[in-house]
Design a protein around this motif. Structure first.
Motif, PDB file in Angstrom:
ATOM      1  N   UNK A  78      -1.970 -32.359 -39.792  1.00 35.01           N
ATOM      2  CA  UNK A  78      -2.817 -32.382 -38.601  1.00 35.01           C
ATOM      3  C   UNK A  78      -3.468 -31.027 -38.361  1.00 35.01           C
ATOM      4  N   UNK A  79      -2.662 -29.977 -38.344  1.00 33.09           N
ATOM      5  CA  UNK A  79      -3.202 -28.645 -38.052  1.00 33.09           C
ATOM      6  C   UNK A  79      -4.172 -28.189 -39.137  1.00 33.09           C
ATOM      7  N   UNK A  80      -3.911 -28.558 -40.380  1.00 35.55           N
ATOM      8  CA  UNK A  80      -4.772 -28.118 -41.470  1.00 35.55           C
ATOM      9  C   UNK A  80      -6.118 -28.811 -41.436  1.00 35.55           C
ATOM     10  N   UNK A  81      -6.155 -30.076 -41.022  1.00 41.25           N
ATOM     11  CA  UNK A  81      -7.401 -30.853 -41.040  1.00 41.25           C
ATOM     12  C   UNK A  81      -8.174 -30.797 -39.727  1.00 41.25           C
ATOM     13  N   UNK A  82      -7.540 -30.401 -38.645  1.00 41.65           N
ATOM     14  CA  UNK A  82      -8.194 -30.448 -37.341  1.00 41.65           C
ATOM     15  C   UNK A  82      -8.459 -29.075 -36.722  1.00 41.65           C
ATOM     16  N   UNK A  83      -7.888 -28.032 -37.274  1.00 40.12           N
ATOM     17  CA  UNK A  83      -8.128 -26.684 -36.740  1.00 40.12           C
ATOM     18  C   UNK A  83      -8.678 -25.811 -37.864  1.00 40.12           C
ATOM     19  N   UNK A  84      -9.982 -25.591 -37.917  1.00 40.25           N
ATOM     20  CA  UNK A  84     -10.573 -24.801 -39.000  1.00 40.25           C
ATOM     21  C   UNK A  84     -10.131 -23.337 -38.948  1.00 40.25           C
ATOM     22  N   UNK A  85     -10.167 -22.706 -40.105  1.00 43.49           N
ATOM     23  CA  UNK A  85      -9.816 -21.286 -40.185  1.00 43.49           C
ATOM     24  C   UNK A  85     -10.806 -20.427 -39.408  1.00 43.49           C
ATOM     25  N   UNK A  86     -12.054 -20.876 -39.294  1.00 44.44           N
ATOM     26  CA  UNK A  86     -13.051 -20.090 -38.570  1.00 44.44           C
ATOM     27  C   UNK A  86     -12.686 -19.953 -37.094  1.00 44.44           C
ATOM     28  N   UNK A  87     -12.094 -21.001 -36.528  1.00 44.00           N
ATOM     29  CA  UNK A  87     -11.671 -20.933 -35.125  1.00 44.00           C
ATOM     30  C   UNK A  87     -10.532 -19.935 -34.978  1.00 44.00           C
ATOM     31  N   UNK A  88      -9.606 -19.962 -35.910  1.00 44.10           N
ATOM     32  CA  UNK A  88      -8.477 -19.019 -35.861  1.00 44.10           C
ATOM     33  C   UNK A  88      -8.976 -17.589 -36.012  1.00 44.10           C
ATOM     34  N   UNK A  89      -9.895 -17.363 -36.948  1.00 45.93           N
ATOM     35  CA  UNK A  89     -10.425 -16.020 -37.171  1.00 45.93           C
ATOM     36  C   UNK A  89     -11.195 -15.525 -35.954  1.00 45.93           C
ATOM     37  N   UNK A  90     -11.939 -16.397 -35.306  1.00 45.27           N
ATOM     38  CA  UNK A  90     -12.675 -15.995 -34.105  1.00 45.27           C
ATOM     39  C   UNK A  90     -11.728 -15.574 -32.994  1.00 45.27           C
ATOM     40  N   UNK A  91     -10.634 -16.313 -32.836  1.00 43.61           N
ATOM     41  CA  UNK A  91      -9.642 -15.965 -31.816  1.00 43.61           C
ATOM     42  C   UNK A  91      -8.971 -14.641 -32.152  1.00 43.61           C
ATOM     43  N   UNK A  92      -8.710 -14.399 -33.426  1.00 40.00           N
ATOM     44  CA  UNK A  92      -8.087 -13.136 -33.831  1.00 40.00           C
ATOM     45  C   UNK A  92      -9.024 -11.962 -33.593  1.00 40.00           C
ATOM     46  N   UNK A  93     -10.318 -12.162 -33.810  1.00 38.38           N
ATOM     47  CA  UNK A  93     -11.293 -11.098 -33.541  1.00 38.38           C
ATOM     48  C   UNK A  93     -11.297 -10.741 -32.055  1.00 38.38           C
ATOM     49  N   UNK A  94     -11.082 -11.756 -31.205  1.00 37.68           N
ATOM     50  CA  UNK A  94     -11.033 -11.520 -29.756  1.00 37.68           C
ATOM     51  C   UNK A  94      -9.701 -10.933 -29.307  1.00 37.68           C
ATOM     52  N   UNK A  95      -8.790 -10.704 -30.255  1.00 41.00           N
ATOM     53  CA  UNK A  95      -7.519 -10.055 -29.926  1.00 41.00           C
ATOM     54  C   UNK A  95      -6.377 -11.009 -29.640  1.00 41.00           C
ATOM     55  N   UNK A  96      -6.530 -12.282 -29.928  1.00 42.67           N
ATOM     56  CA  UNK A  96      -5.461 -13.254 -29.655  1.00 42.67           C
ATOM     57  C   UNK A  96      -4.384 -13.164 -30.727  1.00 42.67           C
ATOM     58  N   UNK A  97      -3.132 -13.233 -30.304  1.00 43.44           N
ATOM     59  CA  UNK A  97      -2.016 -13.257 -31.237  1.00 43.44           C
ATOM     60  C   UNK A  97      -1.808 -14.681 -31.750  1.00 43.44           C
ATOM     61  N   UNK A  98      -0.931 -14.818 -32.750  1.00 43.81           N
ATOM     62  CA  UNK A  98      -0.678 -16.147 -33.303  1.00 43.81           C
ATOM     63  C   UNK A  98      -0.034 -17.077 -32.266  1.00 43.81           C
ATOM     64  N   UNK A  99       0.844 -16.545 -31.418  1.00 48.21           N
ATOM     65  CA  UNK A  99       1.452 -17.361 -30.372  1.00 48.21           C
ATOM     66  C   UNK A  99       0.399 -17.825 -29.362  1.00 48.21           C
ATOM     67  N   UNK A 100      -0.563 -16.947 -29.051  1.00 50.99           N
ATOM     68  CA  UNK A 100      -1.647 -17.318 -28.139  1.00 50.99           C
ATOM     69  C   UNK A 100      -2.525 -18.402 -28.758  1.00 50.99           C
ATOM     70  N   UNK A 101      -2.841 -18.239 -30.041  1.00 45.59           N
ATOM     71  CA  UNK A 101      -3.656 -19.240 -30.735  1.00 45.59           C
ATOM     72  C   UNK A 101      -2.919 -20.581 -30.772  1.00 45.59           C
ATOM     73  N   UNK A 102      -1.634 -20.524 -31.081  1.00 48.08           N
ATOM     74  CA  UNK A 102      -0.840 -21.753 -31.155  1.00 48.08           C
ATOM     75  C   UNK A 102      -0.742 -22.438 -29.794  1.00 48.08           C
ATOM     76  N   UNK A 103      -0.523 -21.639 -28.740  1.00 52.11           N
ATOM     77  CA  UNK A 103      -0.310 -22.224 -27.421  1.00 52.11           C
ATOM     78  C   UNK A 103      -1.589 -22.667 -26.729  1.00 52.11           C
ATOM     79  N   UNK A 104      -2.701 -21.933 -26.940  1.00 54.89           N
ATOM     80  CA  UNK A 104      -3.925 -22.223 -26.193  1.00 54.89           C
ATOM     81  C   UNK A 104      -5.003 -22.948 -26.992  1.00 54.89           C
ATOM     82  N   UNK A 105      -4.863 -22.974 -28.317  1.00 56.62           N
ATOM     83  CA  UNK A 105      -5.859 -23.661 -29.140  1.00 56.62           C
ATOM     84  C   UNK A 105      -5.244 -24.853 -29.874  1.00 56.62           C
TER      85      UNK A 105
END
Length: 309
Positions: free
Chosen positions: A173-200
């Protein structure tokens, strides 16, 4: 262009259209499948409201010759024992489901990320138990001798908490529904992995979590085997374990009439078959009432990883 699109849509709708005869056949098939699921429950309920004399004389019948609520009165007299087991079942189901969903989704999210360095190792650790495991003896030794879980509620929760199958579903599910570009954009904005997991990730994974929660809820509620392995304290019996114990005691007492006059009189006055069926109905009702709350997300959760056109 507009006409071409309309023609394409009409062609697709024609391909997806079901004829009246096919639709009727599907309706009949689903009605039959529904009856196959519902009739046994109704049959068990009818046995539970049959008198013991009627069952002994005529066996199990869909319409009993004599109705009786002695089975439910027996359960009411044993209310303290039933309520204690019900509390254990509810506690184990709620805690196990919440903990299992949390651990399963976190593990699935971690191994779904392509830039995780230990992705291959963790994937193998998750995948190997789907093929083979250490067996019941090794699990029993670890849980009792090393973790000391016997005669604790955790013995009913932890062994069933995480399933490799559920982790693979989460990973897909996570691999097919959450693109890497979204994760990278959140990381550029300073989001941690826990923040990405919890809010995205989690807000997008409601169908997934509902499906995993439903699997875990059914597994915990219907489990009696863990109690037979790790629990000797009757105060920690779940409803399923209690039903299994009552059934074994009834068979043992019926095969050993020399247990004493008092016990024999109690057994003669007890609705043996009806009590077991009434207990089964008591177990079925709570879990049946929870299903409508998961139904909203269940179908979309089952299609996780399906090929999309």
């Amino acid at each position: 262009m507009r006409k071409n699109k309309e023609n394409e849509i009409s062609e697709v709708s024609k391909l997806n259209r079901i004829s009246g005869k096919t639709n009727t056949c599907f309706n009949i098939l689903f009605i039959i499948l529904a009856l196959v699921c519902i009739i046994p429950v109704i049959f068990v309920f009818m046995i539970s409201i049959s008198s013991e004399q009627s069952i002994q004389a005529n066996g199990y019948r869909f319409i009993p010759e004599t109705f009786s609520i002695d089975s439910y009165l027996f359960l009411f007299r044993e209310g303290k024992m039933i309520l204690s087991s019900l509390g254990v079942s509810v506690l184990v189901t709620v805690v196990g489901t919440v903990l299992g969903v949390a651990l399963t989704t976190m593990m699935g999210y971690v191994i779904s990320r392509g830039n995780y360095k230990l992705k291959g190792l963790c994937t193998m650790i998750v995948f190997i138990p789907m093929i083979f495991n250490g067996g019941m003896l090794s699990s029993y030794v670890v849980n009792t001798q090393f973790l000391h879980l016997n005669n604790t509620v955790w013995a009913l929760i932890l062994p069933l908490c995480v399933s490799s199958f559920n982790v693979v579903i989460c990973k897909t599910f996570f691999k097919t529904n959450i693109p890497e570009s979204v994760i990278e954009s959140a990381q550029i904005d300073g989001a941690s992995q826990f923040t990405i997991f919890g809010k995205i990730a989690l807000p997008l994974a409601k169908p997934l979590m509902a499906t995993i929660a439903l699997f875990l809820t059914f597994g915990y509620w219907n489990d009696w085997f863990q109690s037979s392995l790790y629990i000797t304290n009757q105060n920690l019996y779940s409803l399923q374990a209690l039903l299994n114990t009552i059934q074994r005691n009834i068979e043992m007492m019926a095969n050993n009439p020399s247990l004493g006059v008092t016990m024999a009189q109690y057994m003669n006055s007890m609705p043996k078959e009806g009590a077991r069926m009434a207990m089964a109905i008591v177990i079925i009702i709570p879990i049946a009432c929870t299903y409508p709350f998961f139904q909203k997300y269940f179908i979309s959760g089952l299609t996780v990883g399906a090929v999309k056109g």
